[in-house]
Design an enzyme around this catalytic site. Structure first.
Site, PDB file in Angstrom:
ATOM      1  CB  CYS A 136      -0.989   0.050   1.110  1.00 10.75           C
ATOM      2  SG  CYS A 136      -1.623  -1.620   1.720  1.00 10.75           S
ATOM      3  NE  ARG A 174       3.686   1.127  -2.506  1.00 10.69           N
ATOM      4  CZ  ARG A 174       5.055   0.887  -1.667  1.00 10.69           C
ATOM      5  NH1 ARG A 174       6.081   1.370  -2.322  1.00 10.69           N
ATOM      6  NH2 ARG A 174       5.123   0.662  -0.697  1.00 10.69           N
ATOM      7  CD1 TRP A 218      -3.132  -6.326  -1.218  1.00 13.12           C
ATOM      8  CD2 TRP A 218      -3.251  -5.497  -3.281  1.00 13.12           C
ATOM      9  NE1 TRP A 218      -3.303  -7.298  -2.350  1.00 13.12           N
ATOM     10  CE2 TRP A 218      -3.281  -6.906  -3.629  1.00 13.12           C
ATOM     11  CE3 TRP A 218      -3.223  -4.677  -4.558  1.00 13.12           C
ATOM     12  CZ2 TRP A 218      -3.203  -7.446  -4.820  1.00 13.12           C
ATOM     13  CZ3 TRP A 218      -3.176  -5.421  -5.930  1.00 13.12           C
ATOM     14  CH2 TRP A 218      -3.270  -6.715  -5.852  1.00 13.12           C
ATOM     15  CG  ASN A 254       1.883   0.961   3.787  1.00  8.30           C
ATOM     16  OD1 ASN A 254       0.677   1.347   3.449  1.00  8.30           O
ATOM     17  ND2 ASN A 254       2.833   1.382   3.012  1.00  8.30           N
ATOM     18  N   GLY A 255       1.115  -3.187   5.654  1.00  8.77           N
ATOM     19  CA  GLY A 255       1.805  -4.483   6.288  1.00  8.77           C
ATOM     20  C   GLY A 255       0.728  -5.116   7.353  1.00  8.77           C
ATOM     21  CD  GLU A 292      18.058 -18.575  -5.938  1.00  7.88           C
ATOM     22  OE1 GLU A 292      18.107 -17.219  -5.857  1.00  7.88           O
ATOM     23  OE2 GLU A 292      18.209 -19.162  -6.902  1.00  7.88           O
ATOM     24  CE  LYS A 312      19.753 -14.877  -6.474  1.00  3.26           C
ATOM     25  NZ  LYS A 312      19.340 -15.621  -7.639  1.00  3.26           N
ATOM     26  CD  GLU A 320      22.209 -15.681 -10.673  1.00  5.60           C
ATOM     27  OE1 GLU A 320      21.347 -15.567 -11.660  1.00  5.60           O
ATOM     28  OE2 GLU A 320      21.774 -15.351  -9.563  1.00  5.60           O
ATOM     29  CG  HIS A 326      25.822 -41.441  -2.151  1.00  3.88           C
ATOM     30  ND1 HIS A 326      25.900 -42.706  -2.142  1.00  3.88           N
ATOM     31  CD2 HIS A 326      24.865 -40.980  -1.112  1.00  3.88           C
ATOM     32  CE1 HIS A 326      25.027 -43.113  -1.403  1.00  3.88           C
ATOM     33  NE2 HIS A 326      24.438 -42.196  -0.854  1.00  3.88           N
ATOM     34  CE  LYS A 350      15.192  -8.929 -12.483  1.00  9.93           C
ATOM     35  NZ  LYS A 350      15.840  -9.543 -11.256  1.00  9.93           N
TER      36      LYS A 350
END
Length: 604
Positions: A2, A27, A74, A98-99, A477, A481, A484, A500, A599
């Site tokens: 929000c 937003r 929102w 907000n939140g 992941e 990162k 990357e 293994h 991107k």
């Protein structure tokens, strides 16, 4: 996500509040409202729908105030309506927020017993009542501190108090808030874009800060209530939407944006009042006998985390495949398969081709995407949105956790639809998910500890990541990162697979990063760490308080938030992102635009 704006002005603020709210429309929102101090009283104007509906209200009922706050909402707690729209009032207090306040139900019950009456279904109104109660016995700043101490959750807040006609207060935890410095005027806003039309001098509040602004000054306090100074910097108005704030790189900022992005995403799936979790678009998740997830790179690891949950919670077989391979092997699919494409941009060429192939086979298709007008969003039968906001850094952070959050919610929805969990368990799991924004904020506060590890880790040529269960994809992941943005060779493995083959790589020069908060598999992971320690391998253990008690003696331990194991693959993402980030910074790499990467990969 929000939007918030607050102005202590020298001239009428109605038009400026509306101008700011229009800049915050990106937003997402479903209602809007403003409030201002008029002749010692606070008046408010609210409307369901777009800002033009609020402008129609103001055309007939202008708000003649020089001090005011505004908000785009929102919906989370309570449906979109004028009654649930912000600002909310309780006694002397008018407030925007907000939140999500996680403990709002307990607070509301307590306040109701004290004779307080509520007008809305929102968690926000609880804050207004709490603050109004505290103002009965304390001055505004002390009352604000006492109120914040009672809240659990991630939030940003803006406040007016009747009788304090030249005061606006604000606070943040897990959701951003900035202070704008003008000429005889002061501002607060949910981001630099909100205050951009009025000033280019901005201070970013730190986690846990609260602030009181008047015509000339901003008094800022940290979470203990001690006065503090935050740097004031000049921001180009044209760049405010993609402003890094106090952060050195967009990637670092976006790591810290994750609580807000996660909360906004989850609000599309969870009704916090009832604890019900729904799949957007009205899709019947009980109608399918298999899930097929297709994605590339980081998005495929989000899908791999989801596979554990779809199968464990919902008893729904789930396959995850990198989109670049999927259609070429001519996979066998059944008509009752739901094909889910996962992509930040919604334009990833391989994933889009896989989605189209699934449509050609007659499958129901869905897209988990952050760009809601993208090609995938338009071509899929169902849109499962994420709401991460713009992500500038090439290495995905908040887009990844938003994907994980959305998929976790879908797994709970599938479990409920298929009768695998009852209403009580659905409510428990939804409550856990709503705790995630706060826990993500806590996890990001490990930044200083993780930064201290970077100089040594940056010397490594090879790094291994280990995880078990749904943390195995998080290990993959983490390795991605590091590759990357720091250009260090890294691999992720299921911890049980160490013996293994990968154990042959272990030596004194090969750090092993273990993601292992305490859970039923923790003891097995301890055995794997012992195997590493026996061969002289340096260990970095990312765990919780209980796990730290059983860490190998030679391990460097990072202690993250304690939470239900259901949340581990989401909550423990920020530490691995921060580790990659600070190693890359240590090496002097171009963090936001790493070499050879784009991107959005829009060619095959």
């Amino acid at each position: 996500m929000c939007g918030i704006i607050g102005i202590v002005g020298e001239s009428p603020v109605q038009d400026r509040l509306i101008e700011s709210l229009k800049r915050l429309e990106y937003r997402g929102y479903d209602s809007a409202g403003i409030a201002g101090c008029v002749d010692g009283q606070v008046e408010r104007r609210r409307a369901k729908g777009k800002i033009r509906a609020l402008e129609e209200v103001l055309a007939s009922e202008p708000l003649n105030a020089k001090v005011g706050i505004g908000h785009t909402r929102w919906a989370t707690h309570g449906a979109p309506s004028e009654t649930n729209a912000h600002p909310h009032k309780a006694g002397r207090v008018t407030l925007v927020h907000n939140g999500i306040i996680e403990n709002y139900a307990e607070l509301r019950d307590s306040l109701t017993r004290r004779g307080r009456t509520f007008e809305s279904e929102t968690d926000t109104e609880v804050i207004a009542h709490l603050l109004d109660c505290e103002l009965e016995k304390k001055p505004p700043i002390e009352a604000m501190k006492a109120t914040l101490d009672q809240l659990t959750g991630a939030y940003a807040i803006g406040v007016l108090i009747e009788g304090e006609d030249a005061l606006v207060m604000g606070a943040r935890r897990g959701s951003p808030l900035v202070v704008g410095y003008g000429d005889g005027e002061m501002f607060i806003g949910s981001d630099a874009l909100a205050v951009g039309p009025f000033t280019n001098r901005i201070a970013y509040l730190d986690e846990g800060d609260f602030v009181a602004i008047d015509h000339k000054t901003a008094r800022i306090f940290d979470e203990t209530g001690q006065p503090v100074q935050r740097p004031v910097r000049t921001v180009a108005a044209s760049a405010a939407l993609v402003e890094k704030g106090n952060y050195r790189h967009f990637m670092e900022k976006e790591i810290h944006d994750q609580p807000d992005a996660c909360q906004h995403t989850l609000s599309a799936y969870i009704d916090p009042t009832t604890g019900k979790v729904q799949a957007p678009g009205g899709v019947d998740l009980a109608a399918f006998d298999r899930i097929q997830i297709v994605a590339c790179g980081t998005a495929s690891y989000a899908g791999s985390i989801a596979r554990y949950l779809f199968e464990r919670l919902a008893g729904l077989p789930c396959d995850v495949e990198v989109a670049s391979e999927f259609r070429y092997r001519q996979p066998a699919v059944s008509p009752k398969t739901l094909a889910i494409a996962v992509s930040q941009s919604g334009e990833t060429a391989d994933t889009l081709a896989a989605l189209r192939w699934c449509k050609q086979q007659g499958l129901t298709t869905a897209a988990v995407v952050n760009v809601h007008e993208s090609t995938m969003a338009r071509e899929a039968d169902v849109l499962f949105p994420t709401h991460a906001g713009p992500e500038i850094g090439v290495a995905s952070t908040k887009a990844f956790t938003s994907q994980v959050a959305a998929l976790m919610a879908l797994a709970v929805a599938a479990a409920a639809a298929r009768g695998r969990i009852d209403a009580m368990e659905e409510k428990r799991l939804s409550k856990l998910l709503l705790e995630a924004p706060r826990l993500l904020a806590d996890a990001a506060q490990l930044e200083d500890e993780i930064r201290a590890l970077a100089p040594e880790l940056a010397k490594a040529r090879d790094v291994l990541y280990l995880g078990r269960g749904a943390l195995f994809p998080l290990a993959l992941e983490g390795a991605l990162k590091l590759k990357e943005i720091s250009y260090i060779h890294a691999e992720g493995y299921a911890a049980g697979e160490l013996k293994h083959g990968p154990i042959a790589l272990i030596d004194e020069a090969t750090p092993v990063i273990v993601i292992a908060p305490s859970d039923p598999l923790f003891e097995k992971t301890v055995s794997n760490m012992s195997e590493v320690a026996a061969r002289g391998g340096p260990i970095i253990l990312i765990t919780d308080t209980e796990g730290a008690k059983n860490a190998p003696a030679n391990a460097r331990v990072i202690v993250g938030p304690t939470c239900d194991p259901f949340l581990h693959p989401l909550v423990y993402a920020p530490p691995i992102q921060l580790l990659a980030y600070y190693v890359a910074v240590q090496k002097g790499a171009d963090v936001d635009q790493p070499r050879n990467l784009a991107k959005s990969v829009t060619v095959e």
